[in-house]
Design a protein around this motif. Structure first.
Motif, PDB file in Angstrom:
ATOM      1  N   VAL A   1       0.868  -1.175   0.000  1.00 51.75           N
ATOM      2  CA  VAL A   1       0.000   0.000   0.000  1.00 51.75           C
ATOM      3  C   VAL A   1       0.907   1.228   0.000  1.00 51.75           C
ATOM      4  O   VAL A   1       1.703   1.422   0.915  1.00 51.75           O
ATOM      5  CB  VAL A   1      -0.933   0.005   1.232  1.00 51.75           C
ATOM      6  CG1 VAL A   1      -1.799   1.248   1.237  1.00 51.75           C
ATOM      7  CG2 VAL A   1      -1.784  -1.269   1.270  1.00 51.75           C
ATOM      8  N   THR A   2       0.789   2.054  -1.043  1.00 53.78           N
ATOM      9  CA  THR A   2       1.643   3.240  -1.149  1.00 53.78           C
ATOM     10  C   THR A   2       0.946   4.513  -0.700  1.00 53.78           C
ATOM     11  O   THR A   2       1.594   5.516  -0.458  1.00 53.78           O
ATOM     12  CB  THR A   2       2.147   3.422  -2.595  1.00 53.78           C
ATOM     13  OG1 THR A   2       1.025   3.517  -3.472  1.00 53.78           O
ATOM     14  CG2 THR A   2       3.032   2.251  -2.999  1.00 53.78           C
ATOM     15  N   GLY A   3      -0.374   4.476  -0.579  1.00 52.82           N
ATOM     16  CA  GLY A   3      -1.134   5.620  -0.088  1.00 52.82           C
ATOM     17  C   GLY A   3      -2.328   5.116   0.697  1.00 52.82           C
ATOM     18  O   GLY A   3      -2.987   4.164   0.277  1.00 52.82           O
ATOM     19  N   GLY A   4      -2.587   5.697   1.846  1.00 51.93           N
ATOM     20  CA  GLY A   4      -3.679   5.240   2.701  1.00 51.93           C
ATOM     21  C   GLY A   4      -5.009   5.220   1.977  1.00 51.93           C
ATOM     22  O   GLY A   4      -5.364   6.174   1.291  1.00 51.93           O
TER      23      GLY A   4
ATOM     24  N   GLY B   1      -9.086   3.387   2.775  1.00 51.22           N
ATOM     25  CA  GLY B   1      -9.915   2.521   3.610  1.00 51.22           C
ATOM     26  C   GLY B   1      -9.213   2.226   4.928  1.00 51.22           C
ATOM     27  O   GLY B   1      -8.738   3.132   5.597  1.00 51.22           O
ATOM     28  N   ASP B   2      -9.136   0.956   5.291  1.00 51.65           N
ATOM     29  CA  ASP B   2      -8.482   0.539   6.532  1.00 51.65           C
ATOM     30  C   ASP B   2      -6.972   0.423   6.399  1.00 51.65           C
ATOM     31  O   ASP B   2      -6.289   0.117   7.374  1.00 51.65           O
ATOM     32  CB  ASP B   2      -9.032  -0.819   6.999  1.00 51.65           C
ATOM     33  CG  ASP B   2     -10.477  -0.731   7.437  1.00 51.65           C
ATOM     34  OD1 ASP B   2     -10.887   0.356   7.885  1.00 51.65           O
ATOM     35  OD2 ASP B   2     -11.189  -1.748   7.335  1.00 51.65           O
ATOM     36  N   TYR B   3      -6.436   0.625   5.217  1.00 54.74           N
ATOM     37  CA  TYR B   3      -5.011   0.424   4.974  1.00 54.74           C
ATOM     38  C   TYR B   3      -4.249   1.749   5.031  1.00 54.74           C
ATOM     39  O   TYR B   3      -4.749   2.790   4.610  1.00 54.74           O
ATOM     40  CB  TYR B   3      -4.801  -0.257   3.622  1.00 54.74           C
ATOM     41  CG  TYR B   3      -5.452  -1.616   3.581  1.00 54.74           C
ATOM     42  CD1 TYR B   3      -4.931  -2.678   4.308  1.00 54.74           C
ATOM     43  CD2 TYR B   3      -6.607  -1.831   2.839  1.00 54.74           C
ATOM     44  CE1 TYR B   3      -5.530  -3.920   4.294  1.00 54.74           C
ATOM     45  CE2 TYR B   3      -7.217  -3.077   2.820  1.00 54.74           C
ATOM     46  CZ  TYR B   3      -6.675  -4.114   3.548  1.00 54.74           C
ATOM     47  OH  TYR B   3      -7.278  -5.344   3.544  1.00 54.74           O
ATOM     48  N   ARG B   4      -3.024   1.665   5.543  1.00 51.92           N
ATOM     49  CA  ARG B   4      -2.146   2.831   5.649  1.00 51.92           C
ATOM     50  C   ARG B   4      -0.981   2.688   4.681  1.00 51.92           C
ATOM     51  O   ARG B   4      -0.579   1.571   4.344  1.00 51.92           O
ATOM     52  CB  ARG B   4      -1.553   2.918   7.062  1.00 51.92           C
ATOM     53  CG  ARG B   4      -2.556   3.003   8.162  1.00 51.92           C
ATOM     54  CD  ARG B   4      -1.819   3.046   9.485  1.00 51.92           C
ATOM     55  NE  ARG B   4      -2.734   2.799  10.587  1.00 51.92           N
ATOM     56  CZ  ARG B   4      -2.360   2.407  11.778  1.00 51.92           C
ATOM     57  NH1 ARG B   4      -1.092   2.222  12.056  1.00 51.92           N
ATOM     58  NH2 ARG B   4      -3.249   2.202  12.728  1.00 51.92           N
TER      59      ARG B   4
ATOM     60  N   GLY C   1       2.508   2.074   3.474  1.00 51.11           N
ATOM     61  CA  GLY C   1       3.537   1.229   4.067  1.00 51.11           C
ATOM     62  C   GLY C   1       3.038  -0.154   4.449  1.00 51.11           C
ATOM     63  O   GLY C   1       3.836  -1.051   4.714  1.00 51.11           O
ATOM     64  N   ASP C   2       1.725  -0.349   4.495  1.00 48.95           N
ATOM     65  CA  ASP C   2       1.185  -1.684   4.798  1.00 48.95           C
ATOM     66  C   ASP C   2       1.575  -2.662   3.692  1.00 48.95           C
ATOM     67  O   ASP C   2       1.678  -2.285   2.515  1.00 48.95           O
ATOM     68  CB  ASP C   2      -0.344  -1.658   4.896  1.00 48.95           C
ATOM     69  CG  ASP C   2      -0.854  -1.046   6.180  1.00 48.95           C
ATOM     70  OD1 ASP C   2      -0.040  -0.745   7.078  1.00 48.95           O
ATOM     71  OD2 ASP C   2      -2.085  -0.869   6.282  1.00 48.95           O
ATOM     72  N   GLU C   3       1.772  -3.894   4.079  1.00 48.83           N
ATOM     73  CA  GLU C   3       2.004  -4.964   3.119  1.00 48.83           C
ATOM     74  C   GLU C   3       0.980  -6.058   3.374  1.00 48.83           C
ATOM     75  O   GLU C   3       0.708  -6.402   4.522  1.00 48.83           O
ATOM     76  CB  GLU C   3       3.416  -5.538   3.276  1.00 48.83           C
ATOM     77  CG  GLU C   3       4.489  -4.524   2.960  1.00 48.83           C
ATOM     78  CD  GLU C   3       5.892  -5.029   3.280  1.00 48.83           C
ATOM     79  OE1 GLU C   3       6.027  -6.123   3.871  1.00 48.83           O
ATOM     80  OE2 GLU C   3       6.840  -4.321   2.944  1.00 48.83           O
ATOM     81  N   LEU C   4       0.411  -6.576   2.315  1.00 45.21           N
ATOM     82  CA  LEU C   4      -0.559  -7.670   2.410  1.00 45.21           C
ATOM     83  C   LEU C   4       0.051  -8.909   1.774  1.00 45.21           C
ATOM     84  O   LEU C   4       0.556  -8.849   0.655  1.00 45.21           O
ATOM     85  CB  LEU C   4      -1.851  -7.317   1.674  1.00 45.21           C
ATOM     86  CG  LEU C   4      -2.609  -6.109   2.197  1.00 45.21           C
ATOM     87  CD1 LEU C   4      -3.696  -5.711   1.221  1.00 45.21           C
ATOM     88  CD2 LEU C   4      -3.200  -6.427   3.544  1.00 45.21           C
TER      89      LEU C   4
ATOM     90  N   HIS D   1     -17.894  -9.446  -7.992  1.00 51.24           N
ATOM     91  CA  HIS D   1     -18.293  -8.086  -7.636  1.00 51.24           C
ATOM     92  C   HIS D   1     -17.396  -7.625  -6.494  1.00 51.24           C
ATOM     93  O   HIS D   1     -17.414  -8.203  -5.406  1.00 51.24           O
ATOM     94  CB  HIS D   1     -19.761  -8.055  -7.199  1.00 51.24           C
ATOM     95  CG  HIS D   1     -20.710  -8.488  -8.274  1.00 51.24           C
ATOM     96  ND1 HIS D   1     -21.422  -7.591  -9.019  1.00 51.24           N
ATOM     97  CD2 HIS D   1     -21.052  -9.717  -8.729  1.00 51.24           C
ATOM     98  CE1 HIS D   1     -22.167  -8.251  -9.886  1.00 51.24           C
ATOM     99  NE2 HIS D   1     -21.958  -9.544  -9.731  1.00 51.24           N
ATOM    100  N   LEU D   2     -16.617  -6.578  -6.763  1.00 52.70           N
ATOM    101  CA  LEU D   2     -15.685  -6.050  -5.775  1.00 52.70           C
ATOM    102  C   LEU D   2     -16.101  -4.659  -5.340  1.00 52.70           C
ATOM    103  O   LEU D   2     -16.542  -3.848  -6.151  1.00 52.70           O
ATOM    104  CB  LEU D   2     -14.270  -5.917  -6.354  1.00 52.70           C
ATOM    105  CG  LEU D   2     -13.550  -7.164  -6.804  1.00 52.70           C
ATOM    106  CD1 LEU D   2     -12.163  -6.802  -7.306  1.00 52.70           C
ATOM    107  CD2 LEU D   2     -13.456  -8.152  -5.685  1.00 52.70           C
ATOM    108  N   LEU D   3     -15.923  -4.398  -4.036  1.00 58.12           N
ATOM    109  CA  LEU D   3     -16.138  -3.061  -3.498  1.00 58.12           C
ATOM    110  C   LEU D   3     -14.770  -2.532  -3.085  1.00 58.12           C
ATOM    111  O   LEU D   3     -14.186  -3.015  -2.114  1.00 58.12           O
ATOM    112  CB  LEU D   3     -17.087  -3.098  -2.301  1.00 58.12           C
ATOM    113  CG  LEU D   3     -17.520  -1.750  -1.752  1.00 58.12           C
ATOM    114  CD1 LEU D   3     -18.217  -0.918  -2.829  1.00 58.12           C
ATOM    115  CD2 LEU D   3     -18.437  -1.949  -0.566  1.00 58.12           C
ATOM    116  N   PRO D   4     -14.209  -1.564  -3.851  1.00 60.67           N
ATOM    117  CA  PRO D   4     -12.883  -1.039  -3.514  1.00 60.67           C
ATOM    118  C   PRO D   4     -12.883  -0.381  -2.138  1.00 60.67           C
ATOM    119  O   PRO D   4     -13.918   0.096  -1.663  1.00 60.67           O
ATOM    120  CB  PRO D   4     -12.625   0.000  -4.613  1.00 60.67           C
ATOM    121  CG  PRO D   4     -13.518  -0.410  -5.745  1.00 60.67           C
ATOM    122  CD  PRO D   4     -14.744  -0.985  -5.073  1.00 60.67           C
ATOM    123  N   PRO D   5     -11.718  -0.344  -1.470  1.00 57.08           N
ATOM    124  CA  PRO D   5     -11.646   0.289  -0.145  1.00 57.08           C
ATOM    125  C   PRO D   5     -11.858   1.794  -0.249  1.00 57.08           C
ATOM    126  O   PRO D   5     -11.628   2.396  -1.294  1.00 57.08           O
ATOM    127  CB  PRO D   5     -10.239  -0.049   0.343  1.00 57.08           C
ATOM    128  CG  PRO D   5      -9.458  -0.337  -0.890  1.00 57.08           C
ATOM    129  CD  PRO D   5     -10.423  -0.859  -1.904  1.00 57.08           C
TER     130      PRO D   5
END
Length: 187
Positions: free
Chosen positions: A104-107, A109-112, A114-117, A158-162
Motif C-alpha cells: 500500500v503506497t497511499g492510505g 480505507g483501513d489500509y495505511r 507502508g502496509d504490506e498484504l 463483484h468487488l467493493l474497492p476500499p
C-alpha cells in the motif's frame, strides 16, 4: 522434541477439541493435550496430522534452536495488559509457495501507506473462500482490481474497492485471484 503446538493452536484461537476434530482421522482433546505438553511422544505422523489440522507446516510446530520465536510479554484486551500465566511464544510465519504481496503506497480505507498484504493465489474453483474478504484480481493489460469480494455470480466477481464512496467493480472470468491472508504493518 520441543513443540510449539500449544502456541500455534492458541494463536489460531482454537481449543484442544477444535484441533482434535480437525485431525484426519479425528482424535480426542486429551490426546492433543498430551502431545502439547510432551506427556505423549510426538511422532512425525502426529506432527503432520496436527499441522494439517492447524493449517501450518509441520516445521512450524517444532522449536529449533536456529529459528527465533518471539516471547509473548503481555496479553492485551479492553480491560488492560497483563503477563501470561504460562510462557507463550509466537511462531513467525513461514512463506508458503504461491504467495504474492501487495504494498500500500497511499492510505485507503483501513489500509495505511507502508502496509504490506500477503496474499494466497486461488484458482476459480476456490473463489468462494474469498467472499467478504479483500482480494486482488488481475485485469487485462497488466492491470488489477483490489477490494472486498462482495458477490460472485457464475464467473463474474463483484468487488467493493476500499475507501468511502467507491463504486462496485465487476470483473468477468478472472484466471485467479489473490486472497489477503496477512497484514504486515510497521507502527
Amino acid at each position: 522434541m520441543i513443540t510449539a503446538i500449544r502456541e500455534v493452536r492458541r494463536a489460531r484461537g482454537l481449543t484442544l477439541d477444535d484441533v482434535a476434530r480437525r485431525c484426519d482421522p479425528p482424535t480426542t482433546a486429551q490426546t492433543i493435550g498430551r502431545l502439547e505438553t510432551g506427556t505423549r511422544t510426538v511422532s512425525v505422523a502426529w506432527l503432520n496430522r496436527i499441522a494439517r489440522a492447524l493449517e501450518v507446516e509441520a516445521a512450524d510446530l517444532v522449536r529449533l534452536p536456529e529459528r527465533p520465536d518471539l516471547p509473548v510479554a503481555a496479553l492485551v484486551d479492553r480491560e488492560g495488559a497483563w503477563a501470561p500465566q504460562r510462557p507463550e511464544h509466537i511462531v513467525p510465519p513461514a512463506l508458503q509457495p504461491g504467495l504474492i504481496a501487495v504494498r500500500v503506497t497511499g492510505g485507503v480505507g483501513d489500509y495505511r501507506a507502508g502496509d504490506e498484504l500477503w496474499c494466497e493465489r486461488l484458482a476459480p474453483d476456490a473463489f468462494g473462500r474469498a467472499l467478504n474478504r479483500d482480494v486482488l484480481v488481475p485485469r487485462p493489460a497488466g492491470r488489477f482490481a483490489f477490494g472486498r469480494l462482495i458477490d460472485r455470480e457464475g464467473g463474474r466477481l463483484h468487488l467493493l474497492p476500499p475507501g468511502s464512496g467507491a463504486r462496485q467493480q465487476v470483473i468477468a472470468d478472472p484466471p485467479w485471484l489473490a486472497l489477503a491472508i496477512r497484514l504486515v504493518r510497521v507502527l
